[in-house]
Scaffold this motif. Structure first.
Motif, short mmCIF file in Angstrom:
data_model
loop_
_atom_site.label_atom_id
_atom_site.label_comp_id
_atom_site.label_asym_id
_atom_site.label_seq_id
_atom_site.Cartn_x
_atom_site.Cartn_y
_atom_site.Cartn_z
N LEU A 1 0.93 -1.25 0.07
CA LEU A 1 0.07 -0.06 -0.23
C LEU A 1 0.90 1.21 0.03
O LEU A 1 0.38 2.30 -0.45
CB LEU A 1 -0.86 -0.08 1.29
N LEU A 2 2.00 1.09 0.79
CA LEU A 2 2.72 2.39 0.83
C LEU A 2 4.39 1.92 0.17
O LEU A 2 4.83 0.96 0.44
CB LEU A 2 3.10 2.68 2.49
N VAL A 3 4.86 3.16 -0.14
CA VAL A 3 6.22 2.81 -0.64
C VAL A 3 7.12 3.99 -0.31
O VAL A 3 6.75 5.11 -0.17
CB VAL A 3 5.98 2.72 -2.34
N ILE B 1 7.70 9.16 2.08
CA ILE B 1 6.70 7.71 1.77
C ILE B 1 5.35 8.28 1.14
O ILE B 1 4.94 9.71 1.36
CB ILE B 1 6.23 7.28 3.27
N ARG B 2 5.04 7.53 0.22
CA ARG B 2 3.57 7.72 -0.42
C ARG B 2 2.86 6.60 -0.54
O ARG B 2 3.42 5.40 -0.45
CB ARG B 2 3.85 8.45 -1.74
N CYS C 1 3.66 7.77 7.25
CA CYS C 1 2.72 6.73 6.47
C CYS C 1 1.17 7.24 6.99
O CYS C 1 0.46 7.20 5.94
CB CYS C 1 3.13 5.37 7.28
N ALA C 2 1.01 7.55 8.16
CA ALA C 2 -0.34 8.02 8.42
C ALA C 2 -0.55 9.23 7.44
O ALA C 2 -1.91 9.24 6.88
CB ALA C 2 -0.59 8.35 9.89
N LEU D 1 -3.97 9.37 4.70
CA LEU D 1 -4.91 10.24 5.01
C LEU D 1 -5.31 11.36 3.69
O LEU D 1 -6.23 11.36 3.40
CB LEU D 1 -5.04 11.01 6.18
N ALA D 2 -4.03 11.69 3.31
CA ALA D 2 -4.16 12.50 1.87
C ALA D 2 -4.69 11.77 0.83
O ALA D 2 -5.03 12.43 -0.09
CB ALA D 2 -2.55 13.17 1.76
N ALA D 3 -4.38 10.39 1.06
CA ALA D 3 -4.95 9.60 -0.39
C ALA D 3 -6.35 9.03 -0.15
O ALA D 3 -6.97 8.33 -1.09
CB ALA D 3 -3.99 8.53 -0.55
#
Length: 240
Positions: free
Chosen positions: A159-161, A185-186, A216-217, A221-223
């Motif tokens: 989910l995250l990279v 992180i995105r 990460c959070a 949340l931004a996505a």
């Protein structure tokens, strides 16, 4: 005699932390259990660190979480990062002790019980691909996968990279830790649809300042995540 009993007769289960024999697989002997600072009782609702006082009242937060704006909602931790807990985490993280993923996930399942909402998506804190190549596995992803199986919840390992290979957080002060993670992180755009509008539970092995989990959070949340909570195997806590 069943197959499992026969195997245990030939290979008696050993303590996860020492050579002592134990009665069940994936267990700690009495001495190692006493030397492993599992967290119980009243804890900070945001990061899981133990607090003085009695359980049962309104949620409370530690001084750090009252001071630092945490982007996530609630957090829990299994143990304090010291003594035998530190030895276990280091063996799992750097010593190829993949057998520790199973008991680790079981401990996380108990600690994370208040955070496991229906439809929660579990995701690990990511490693940069260079670090993953050297280590060969992401210990947080192994924990997240095991927790997802126990909780019967979906798991998205990528989910995250990490868009850049951040330098180690070791030895950095709090401000340095947060600065080191800026824009590192995105969300993986191919996985965004799995997360939009639903709660996310981030899984990591150790929380120190919370900078990595915060980055990460923020990305989740931004996505479009509905909310983000966190659970970790060990929490670095201030003495006293």
């Amino acid at each position: 005699m069943g197959m499992q009993a026969a195997v245990q007769l030939v290979y008696p289960p050993q303590c996860l932390s020492c050579d002592a024999l134990v009665t069940t697989d994936f267990g700690l002997c009495a001495r190692c259990w006493r030397e492993t600072p599992f967290i119980a009782g009243l804890v900070c609702d945001c990061c899981g660190t133990p607090l003085p006082g009695e359980e049962g009242g309104a949620p409370v937060q530690c001084d750090d979480c009252l001071t630092i704006a945490r982007p996530w909602g609630r957090g829990r931790a299994v143990m304090l990062y010291r003594d035998n807990a530190r030895r276990l985490v280091m063996a799992f993280k750097h010593g190829d002790r993949l057998d520790l993923a199973r008991p680790g996930a079981q401990w996380l399942h108990r600690a994370a019980a208040p955070l496991l909402q229906p439809d929660t998506l579990l995701a690990p804190v990511p490693l940069h691909w260079l670090r993953l190549f050297r280590r060969r596995y992401n210990q947080s992803a192994l924990l997240a996968a095991g927790l997802a199986r126990l909780a019967d919840l979906p798991h998205c390992p990528d989910l995250l990279v990490r868009r850049r290979n951040t330098r180690s957080q070791e030895g950095r002060d709090r401000e340095g830790r947060f600065r080191n993670l800026e824009e590192a992180i995105r969300v993986n755009e191919r996985r965004r649809w799995q997360m939009e509008g639903r709660p996310v539970l981030l899984v990591d092995d150790v929380m120190t300042s919370g900078a990595t989990l915060g980055a990460c959070a923020d990305a989740c949340l931004a996505a479009g995540a509905a909310r983000v909570d966190v659970v970790v195997l060990a929490r670095v806590a201030k003495d006293g």
